[in-house]
Design an enzyme around this catalytic site. Sequence first.
Site, PDB file in Angstrom:
ATOM      1  N   ASP A 347      -3.344 -14.407  17.022  1.00  0.00           N
ATOM      2  CA  ASP A 347      -2.053 -14.789  17.552  1.00  0.00           C
ATOM      3  C   ASP A 347      -1.624 -13.587  18.404  1.00  0.00           C
ATOM      4  O   ASP A 347      -2.091 -12.482  18.186  1.00  0.00           O
ATOM      5  CB  ASP A 347      -1.112 -14.975  16.362  1.00  0.00           C
ATOM      6  CG  ASP A 347       0.298 -15.267  16.787  1.00  0.00           C
ATOM      7  OD1 ASP A 347       0.473 -16.142  17.649  1.00  0.00           O
ATOM      8  OD2 ASP A 347       1.216 -14.628  16.253  1.00  0.00           O
ATOM      9  N   ASP A 539       0.731 -12.987  12.589  1.00  0.00           N
ATOM     10  CA  ASP A 539       1.829 -12.275  11.937  1.00  0.00           C
ATOM     11  C   ASP A 539       2.629 -13.259  11.118  1.00  0.00           C
ATOM     12  O   ASP A 539       3.499 -12.898  10.361  1.00  0.00           O
ATOM     13  CB  ASP A 539       2.755 -11.610  12.951  1.00  0.00           C
ATOM     14  CG  ASP A 539       3.523 -12.632  13.758  1.00  0.00           C
ATOM     15  OD1 ASP A 539       2.980 -13.724  13.974  1.00  0.00           O
ATOM     16  OD2 ASP A 539       4.649 -12.342  14.170  1.00  0.00           O
ATOM     17  N   ASP A 543       2.835 -19.379  11.922  1.00  0.00           N
ATOM     18  CA  ASP A 543       1.365 -19.478  11.944  1.00  0.00           C
ATOM     19  C   ASP A 543       0.770 -20.053  10.671  1.00  0.00           C
ATOM     20  O   ASP A 543      -0.444 -20.236  10.595  1.00  0.00           O
ATOM     21  CB  ASP A 543       0.701 -18.093  12.021  1.00  0.00           C
ATOM     22  CG  ASP A 543       0.965 -17.408  13.307  1.00  0.00           C
ATOM     23  OD1 ASP A 543       1.107 -18.105  14.308  1.00  0.00           O
ATOM     24  OD2 ASP A 543       1.029 -16.180  13.286  1.00  0.00           O
TER      25      ASP A 543
HETATM   26  P1  ADP Z   1       3.169 -16.435  19.842  1.00  0.00           P
HETATM   27  O1  ADP Z   1       2.120 -17.460  19.851  1.00  0.00           O
HETATM   28  O2  ADP Z   1       3.013 -15.482  20.994  1.00  0.00           O
HETATM   29  O3  ADP Z   1       3.289 -15.719  18.555  1.00  0.00           O
HETATM   30  P2  ADP Z   1       5.357 -18.288  19.278  1.00  0.00           P
HETATM   31  O4  ADP Z   1       4.542 -19.504  19.009  1.00  0.00           O
HETATM   32  O5  ADP Z   1       6.028 -17.671  18.111  1.00  0.00           O
HETATM   33  O6  ADP Z   1       4.567 -17.169  20.121  1.00  0.00           O
HETATM   34  O7  ADP Z   1       6.452 -18.657  20.365  1.00  0.00           O
HETATM   35  C1  ADP Z   1       6.045 -19.182  21.601  1.00  0.00           C
HETATM   36  C2  ADP Z   1       7.114 -19.118  22.637  1.00  0.00           C
HETATM   37  O8  ADP Z   1       8.218 -19.897  22.215  1.00  0.00           O
HETATM   38  C3  ADP Z   1       7.650 -17.744  22.891  1.00  0.00           C
HETATM   39  O9  ADP Z   1       6.895 -17.056  23.855  1.00  0.00           O
HETATM   40  C4  ADP Z   1       9.054 -18.060  23.396  1.00  0.00           C
HETATM   41  O10 ADP Z   1       8.996 -18.374  24.761  1.00  0.00           O
HETATM   42  C5  ADP Z   1       9.432 -19.297  22.625  1.00  0.00           C
HETATM   43  N1  ADP Z   1      10.219 -18.985  21.428  1.00  0.00           N
HETATM   44  C6  ADP Z   1       9.831 -19.111  20.158  1.00  0.00           C
HETATM   45  N2  ADP Z   1      10.795 -18.755  19.301  1.00  0.00           N
HETATM   46  C7  ADP Z   1      11.837 -18.359  20.066  1.00  0.00           C
HETATM   47  C8  ADP Z   1      13.147 -17.838  19.787  1.00  0.00           C
HETATM   48  N3  ADP Z   1      13.590 -17.661  18.532  1.00  0.00           N
HETATM   49  N4  ADP Z   1      13.939 -17.549  20.838  1.00  0.00           N
HETATM   50  C9  ADP Z   1      13.511 -17.718  22.077  1.00  0.00           C
HETATM   51  N5  ADP Z   1      12.312 -18.182  22.406  1.00  0.00           N
HETATM   52  C10 ADP Z   1      11.465 -18.497  21.434  1.00  0.00           C
HETATM   53 MG    MG Z   2       3.728 -15.655  16.553  1.00  0.00          MG
END
Ligand code: ADP
Ligand code: MG
Length: 646
Positions: A347, A539, A543
């Site tokens: 991730d 993390d 996930d």
């Molecule tokens: P990653 O796969 O990089 O860990 P996530 O799946 O957690 O990312 O989130 C993907 C995208 O969703 C982020 O890049 C962001 O654009 C958006 N996002 C997720 N959670 C939030 C939040 N709490 N506030 C703003 N944007 C969010």
């Molecule tokens: Mg993440």
Amino acid sequence: MLAAPPIGVVFHMNKKQKKWLKRILLALAIFFTVMALDEFGVLAGIFGEPGALYASFALYLIPYLIAGHDVLLKAWRNIRRGEAFDESFLMAVATIGAFAMIFFPDTEPHMAEGAAVMLFYQVGELFQSYAVGKSRKSIAAMMDIAPDYANIERDGALVQVDPDEVQIGDIIVIKPGERVPIDGIVVDGASQLDTAALTGESVPRRADEGDEVISGCINMTGVLRVRTTKLFGASTVSRILELVENASEKKAHTENFITRFARVYTPIVTFAALAIAIIPPLMGMGTWPDWILRGLTFLVVSCPCALVISVPLSFFGGIGGASKLGILVKGSNYLEALSEVDTVVFDKTGTLTNGTFNVVAIHAEGGVDPDYMLSMAAHAEAFSDHPIAVSIKEAYDGVIEQGRVEQAAEESGHGVAATIDGREVLVGNDKLMAAHDVSWNDCKITGTILHVAIDGSYAGHIVIADVVKDDAEQAISDLHAAGVERCIMLTGDRDEVAHAVAKQLGLDEYHAQLLPGDKVEQVERILETARGNLAFVGDGINDAPVLTRADVGIAMGAMGSDAAIEAADIVLMDDKPSNIARAIRVARKTMRIVHQNIVFAIGVKVLILALAAVGIANMWLAVFGDVGVAVIAILNAMRAMSVKRD
Ligand code: ADP
Ligand code: MG
């Protein structure tokens, strides 16, 4: 002159083991005395023939019973429970049989062998118990993180209370030299924390006002006042202890195989021994005592103790060794699976990157005040734990007044939607905007873009950037060097950000713009093409489903969410991706040792069994073969415990 300390003290044995050792030493002393009396003809001189024979029979029984009465009792108890055919059964039959050879007065007596087999078997057992205790201790040393008390202030004075009694939000005081009992946030004071017991990291970590501290660390320099954020039972320490305590329940295939093997193997050798003792003499191929003795020797060699103990002990050692590096493995099956990993899927946020975003730019549009937009975004994120949310709240100077937030909902992989001061605020990526029919503008700056919409109209965006972890690049090259074929990154972030990170770190593949559900799909697709096992490292913020789906789920422990640590098979306490390659090395070394032990133990046994069946090996060789193999296999198993940081 200084007196030498007793062996039990030198080897740090426990009380039971010390008593056991004394018993064995006493039996050995008597045994050798009797043997000397017998060999030098003293017994014959006193008792004459055949009186000397009966005298030595009675005399050899003494060390035999001192050393082996518990083995005989155990065998008897097992038989009565219908569970014959274990090691104590084999030993009881073989040794009683050796003594019973006295009924064949024409042959050499075999009482000495009978007593010796029992004695050396017990030496091997004691050694085993010591080795198991020792590897348990190495885990316990890491587990020596459980705090006994917490200090709380009552009427101006500090009192020690049971950590269980402390409520969330209580203020606890941690003095230098004390262990942090419960997770919390520093409200007053600054100090250095020794996290080595948790993370294997020897460089102390600084904690200032407002920083989070996790239980299990040792406070080194200053007094800290900490507001607890969790109950003791939910704190890091309690969770880790639980993980490790449950680790032995999850057995590797190899381990289960050995258990099953022993279950069928022991009856088979028992019947084989019976056949050796009976069939040839019935067919007139030699004398009864000869063949009975061969059958008994066969029984002694065939004892599977070396295997039965050394395989689980090797896994145990591997888990203990890994824990010294701050890698918690929840069971030997995961160590086994990890050794065959050839694809590692990461991730991005919080795993390969720090997860602490800096605000790079604030582009407000349509006359919205940028400060107002940031304040709205920070309030909308008030209840989110996502690294993005935490960073936005950090970037906002003002106070977050939770009372202004009427409603807040997190849309996983999209962002958040909240009602603030009666206005509807959306903060998230383009997917979130699209889902709510808000048109948005893109930005040229590379970074993660948070679009903000207020009452359905676009207010602009905040560009934030995350930094890759110091050791992320090293982690990927170490994995490649360890023979991992593909390192893949999955992220919900924009393609540009993902591309930049993938290029910087030397990843083989990346997939961007994924929703949590898409990540599961991607992992399933990759699983189809992977030859070996697939490990997913996350993390844990959203996930958990992927962690469960992978062959091996690895979670970042210190920062990661509780859900991830629950769902993961392996937890990296110090959040360092470079520990994955180390974990793989520990896993492979453990498996190598396990296989060496299996081949070695079975090989030597088969050899001596063959020799015993044709009458070349006698009982002396058999007992030394048995105990010797066990000792060597155990020593080999204990190598799994020693790990180097690199
Ligand atoms: P990653 O796969 O990089 O860990 P996530 O799946 O957690 O990312 O989130 C993907 C995208 O969703 C982020 O890049 C962001 O654009 C958006 N996002 C997720 N959670 C939030 C939040 N709490 N506030 C703003 N944007 C969010
Ligand atoms: Mg993440």
